[in-house]
Design a protein around this motif. Structure first.
Motif, PDB file in Angstrom:
ATOM      1  N   MET A  61       6.076   5.176  -5.997  1.00  0.00           N
ATOM      2  CA  MET A  61       7.340   4.825  -6.718  1.00  0.00           C
ATOM      3  C   MET A  61       8.246   3.871  -6.151  1.00  0.00           C
ATOM      4  O   MET A  61       9.284   3.470  -6.550  1.00  0.00           O
ATOM      5  N   SER A  62       7.789   3.347  -5.031  1.00  0.00           N
ATOM      6  CA  SER A  62       8.855   2.307  -3.996  1.00  0.00           C
ATOM      7  C   SER A  62       8.228   0.960  -4.591  1.00  0.00           C
ATOM      8  O   SER A  62       9.123   0.088  -4.427  1.00  0.00           O
ATOM      9  N   VAL A  63       7.182   0.845  -5.302  1.00  0.00           N
ATOM     10  CA  VAL A  63       6.512  -0.367  -5.580  1.00  0.00           C
ATOM     11  C   VAL A  63       7.540  -1.337  -6.351  1.00  0.00           C
ATOM     12  O   VAL A  63       7.745  -2.619  -5.968  1.00  0.00           O
ATOM     13  N   GLY A  64       8.445  -0.893  -7.231  1.00  0.00           N
ATOM     14  CA  GLY A  64       9.656  -1.701  -7.966  1.00  0.00           C
ATOM     15  C   GLY A  64      10.381  -2.301  -6.848  1.00  0.00           C
ATOM     16  O   GLY A  64      10.855  -3.665  -7.130  1.00  0.00           O
ATOM     17  N   ARG A  65      10.778  -1.374  -6.131  1.00  0.00           N
ATOM     18  CA  ARG A  65      11.871  -2.227  -4.990  1.00  0.00           C
ATOM     19  C   ARG A  65      11.139  -3.011  -4.244  1.00  0.00           C
ATOM     20  O   ARG A  65      11.911  -3.895  -3.879  1.00  0.00           O
ATOM     21  N   LEU A 109       0.927  -0.955   0.025  1.00  0.00           N
ATOM     22  CA  LEU A 109      -0.030  -0.037  -0.030  1.00  0.00           C
ATOM     23  C   LEU A 109       0.808   1.439   0.154  1.00  0.00           C
ATOM     24  O   LEU A 109       2.085   1.293   0.466  1.00  0.00           O
ATOM     25  N   GLU A 110       0.451   2.509  -0.536  1.00  0.00           N
ATOM     26  CA  GLU A 110       1.077   3.482  -0.746  1.00  0.00           C
ATOM     27  C   GLU A 110       1.539   4.092   0.684  1.00  0.00           C
ATOM     28  O   GLU A 110       2.761   4.616   0.771  1.00  0.00           O
ATOM     29  N   GLY A 111       0.616   4.286   1.598  1.00  0.00           N
ATOM     30  CA  GLY A 111       0.829   4.816   2.878  1.00  0.00           C
ATOM     31  C   GLY A 111      -0.038   4.230   4.067  1.00  0.00           C
ATOM     32  O   GLY A 111      -0.876   3.456   3.948  1.00  0.00           O
ATOM     33  N   PRO A 112      -0.013   4.913   5.221  1.00  0.00           N
ATOM     34  CA  PRO A 112      -0.373   4.416   6.379  1.00  0.00           C
ATOM     35  C   PRO A 112      -1.855   4.445   6.466  1.00  0.00           C
ATOM     36  O   PRO A 112      -2.582   3.885   7.227  1.00  0.00           O
ATOM     37  N   SER A 113      -2.565   5.601   5.564  1.00  0.00           N
ATOM     38  CA  SER A 113      -3.922   5.769   5.723  1.00  0.00           C
ATOM     39  C   SER A 113      -4.567   4.623   5.041  1.00  0.00           C
ATOM     40  O   SER A 113      -5.570   4.067   5.572  1.00  0.00           O
ATOM     41  N   ASP A 114      -3.984   4.047   3.997  1.00  0.00           N
ATOM     42  CA  ASP A 114      -4.345   2.771   3.238  1.00  0.00           C
ATOM     43  C   ASP A 114      -4.299   1.585   4.253  1.00  0.00           C
ATOM     44  O   ASP A 114      -5.155   0.862   4.416  1.00  0.00           O
ATOM     45  N   ALA A 124      -3.960   6.942 -11.036  1.00  0.00           N
ATOM     46  CA  ALA A 124      -2.812   7.831 -11.797  1.00  0.00           C
ATOM     47  C   ALA A 124      -1.577   7.119 -11.544  1.00  0.00           C
ATOM     48  O   ALA A 124      -0.658   7.407 -12.394  1.00  0.00           O
ATOM     49  N   GLU A 125      -1.718   6.004 -10.787  1.00  0.00           N
ATOM     50  CA  GLU A 125       0.020   5.572 -10.396  1.00  0.00           C
ATOM     51  C   GLU A 125      -0.105   4.102 -10.982  1.00  0.00           C
ATOM     52  O   GLU A 125       0.968   3.367 -10.667  1.00  0.00           O
ATOM     53  N   ARG A 126      -0.965   3.694 -11.782  1.00  0.00           N
ATOM     54  CA  ARG A 126      -0.916   2.218 -12.423  1.00  0.00           C
ATOM     55  C   ARG A 126       0.285   1.868 -13.051  1.00  0.00           C
ATOM     56  O   ARG A 126       0.763   0.746 -13.479  1.00  0.00           O
ATOM     57  N   GLY A 127       0.890   3.048 -13.959  1.00  0.00           N
ATOM     58  CA  GLY A 127       2.185   2.816 -14.765  1.00  0.00           C
ATOM     59  C   GLY A 127       3.145   2.308 -13.691  1.00  0.00           C
ATOM     60  O   GLY A 127       3.977   1.365 -14.178  1.00  0.00           O
ATOM     61  N   TYR A 128       3.402   3.231 -12.710  1.00  0.00           N
ATOM     62  CA  TYR A 128       4.431   2.576 -11.949  1.00  0.00           C
ATOM     63  C   TYR A 128       4.357   1.179 -11.519  1.00  0.00           C
ATOM     64  O   TYR A 128       5.217   0.475 -11.375  1.00  0.00           O
ATOM     65  N   TYR A 129       3.200   0.589 -10.943  1.00  0.00           N
ATOM     66  CA  TYR A 129       2.990  -0.715 -10.497  1.00  0.00           C
ATOM     67  C   TYR A 129       3.224  -1.657 -11.685  1.00  0.00           C
ATOM     68  O   TYR A 129       3.814  -2.949 -11.442  1.00  0.00           O
ATOM     69  N   ALA A 130       2.473  -1.190 -12.658  1.00  0.00           N
ATOM     70  CA  ALA A 130       2.561  -2.178 -13.967  1.00  0.00           C
ATOM     71  C   ALA A 130       4.226  -2.618 -14.178  1.00  0.00           C
ATOM     72  O   ALA A 130       4.740  -3.631 -14.339  1.00  0.00           O
ATOM     73  N   ARG A 131       5.093  -1.579 -14.073  1.00  0.00           N
ATOM     74  CA  ARG A 131       6.536  -1.546 -14.467  1.00  0.00           C
ATOM     75  C   ARG A 131       7.264  -2.344 -13.543  1.00  0.00           C
ATOM     76  O   ARG A 131       8.056  -3.084 -13.856  1.00  0.00           O
ATOM     77  N   GLY A 132       6.876  -1.791 -12.319  1.00  0.00           N
ATOM     78  CA  GLY A 132       7.694  -2.450 -11.188  1.00  0.00           C
ATOM     79  C   GLY A 132       7.387  -3.834 -11.192  1.00  0.00           C
ATOM     80  O   GLY A 132       8.339  -4.508 -10.621  1.00  0.00           O
ATOM     81  N   LEU A 133       6.001  -4.341 -11.304  1.00  0.00           N
ATOM     82  CA  LEU A 133       5.727  -5.673 -10.850  1.00  0.00           C
ATOM     83  C   LEU A 133       6.152  -6.465 -12.088  1.00  0.00           C
ATOM     84  O   LEU A 133       6.852  -7.747 -11.879  1.00  0.00           O
ATOM     85  N   GLU A 134       6.324  -5.865 -13.435  1.00  0.00           N
ATOM     86  CA  GLU A 134       6.877  -6.709 -14.319  1.00  0.00           C
ATOM     87  C   GLU A 134       8.181  -6.911 -14.259  1.00  0.00           C
ATOM     88  O   GLU A 134       8.536  -7.888 -14.638  1.00  0.00           O
ATOM     89  N   ARG A 135       8.938  -6.088 -14.038  1.00  0.00           N
ATOM     90  CA  ARG A 135      10.408  -6.223 -13.614  1.00  0.00           C
ATOM     91  C   ARG A 135      10.634  -7.322 -12.747  1.00  0.00           C
ATOM     92  O   ARG A 135      11.797  -8.199 -12.777  1.00  0.00           O
ATOM     93  N   ALA A 136       9.811  -7.271 -11.567  1.00  0.00           N
ATOM     94  CA  ALA A 136      10.292  -8.126 -10.571  1.00  0.00           C
ATOM     95  C   ALA A 136       9.572  -9.695 -10.871  1.00  0.00           C
ATOM     96  O   ALA A 136       9.608 -10.505 -10.196  1.00  0.00           O
ATOM     97  N   GLY A 137       8.709  -9.500 -12.105  1.00  0.00           N
ATOM     98  CA  GLY A 137       8.037 -11.100 -12.377  1.00  0.00           C
ATOM     99  C   GLY A 137       7.149 -11.565 -11.358  1.00  0.00           C
ATOM    100  O   GLY A 137       6.692 -12.501 -11.382  1.00  0.00           O
TER     101      GLY A 137
END
Length: 205
Positions: free
Chosen positions: A72-76, A38-43, A97-110
């Motif tokens: 932006m930390s999702v890939g790490r 999750l992005e932050g503590p409120s979530d 709005a952040e779907r792109g970050y997640y898609a790229r980060g998850l794809e790189r991590a398999g």
């Protein structure tokens, strides 16, 4: 005895460049089977509140609910927790709005993307729409924040925004407010009115 909080701290330290050994050891000892990113503590507050309302103890089920500190930390995090790292199942919520970050980060991590549920704007927006503006304003009054809300609404920047947009902005104007209302708004939901992304996430755990 180790608990999920220790694992969360170990993972966060690992993602920041620290050693991975402590997280690996804790993952095996607890054991951990799924991590909710999750992005932050409120979530996190919202997910924990919904789980509690349904009589579930996610930590006891081997589920770690983790705030990453931004999309932006999702890939790490996916790299150290997913297939290249601990090999855990990953799930979570993602703002439209952040779907792109997640898609790229998850794809790189398999890592699979199927367990990530998209919120139209963000989770606060989903909760406000589910409850309705009037009910959210009632909750703001009950929590003692009505005066602060009225002051906020008189700001020139709020002119032209819808009531829903104004409430969403208000929740982020004071440190800790989003976390507090993440729990409050979820606890006020009727069981049949839980936003689809949040409901889907819990159902998949």
């Amino acid at each position: 005895m180790a608990d999920m909080g220790e694992f969360q701290e170990a993972v966060t330290a690992w993602a920041a460049g620290g050693p991975g050994g402590p997280a690996r050891e804790l993952a095996a000892r607890l054991p951990v089977r799924t991590v909710v990113l999750l992005e932050g503590p409120s979530d996190v507050a919202a997910v924990d509140a919904l789980a509690a309302s349904r009589g579930r103890n996610l930590a006891a089920e081997g589920v770690c609910v983790l705030a990453m500190g931004g999309a932006m930390s999702v890939g790490r995090f996916a790299h150290i927790l997913g297939p290249p790292g601990l090999g855990l199942r990953l799930m979570g919520l993602v703002d439209e709005a952040e779907r792109g970050y997640y898609a790229r980060g998850l794809e790189r991590a398999g890592a699979a993307q199927q367990g990530f549920f998209v919120c139209a704007a963000d989770l606060e927006d989903e909760l406000i729409r589910a409850l309705g503006v009037t009910r959210v304003e009632e909750l703001v009054r009950t929590e003692g924040d009505l005066r602060a809300l009225r002051t906020f609404l008189h700001q020139p920047a709020q002119r032209g925004r819808t009531s829903q947009q104004q409430l969403r902005r208000f929740l982020g104007t004071k440190k800790g407010r989003k976390i507090h209302y993440g729990r409050v708004l979820v606890e006020a939901l009727d069981p049949g009115r839980v936003p689809e992304p949040l409901d889907g996430l819990l159902a998949g755990l």
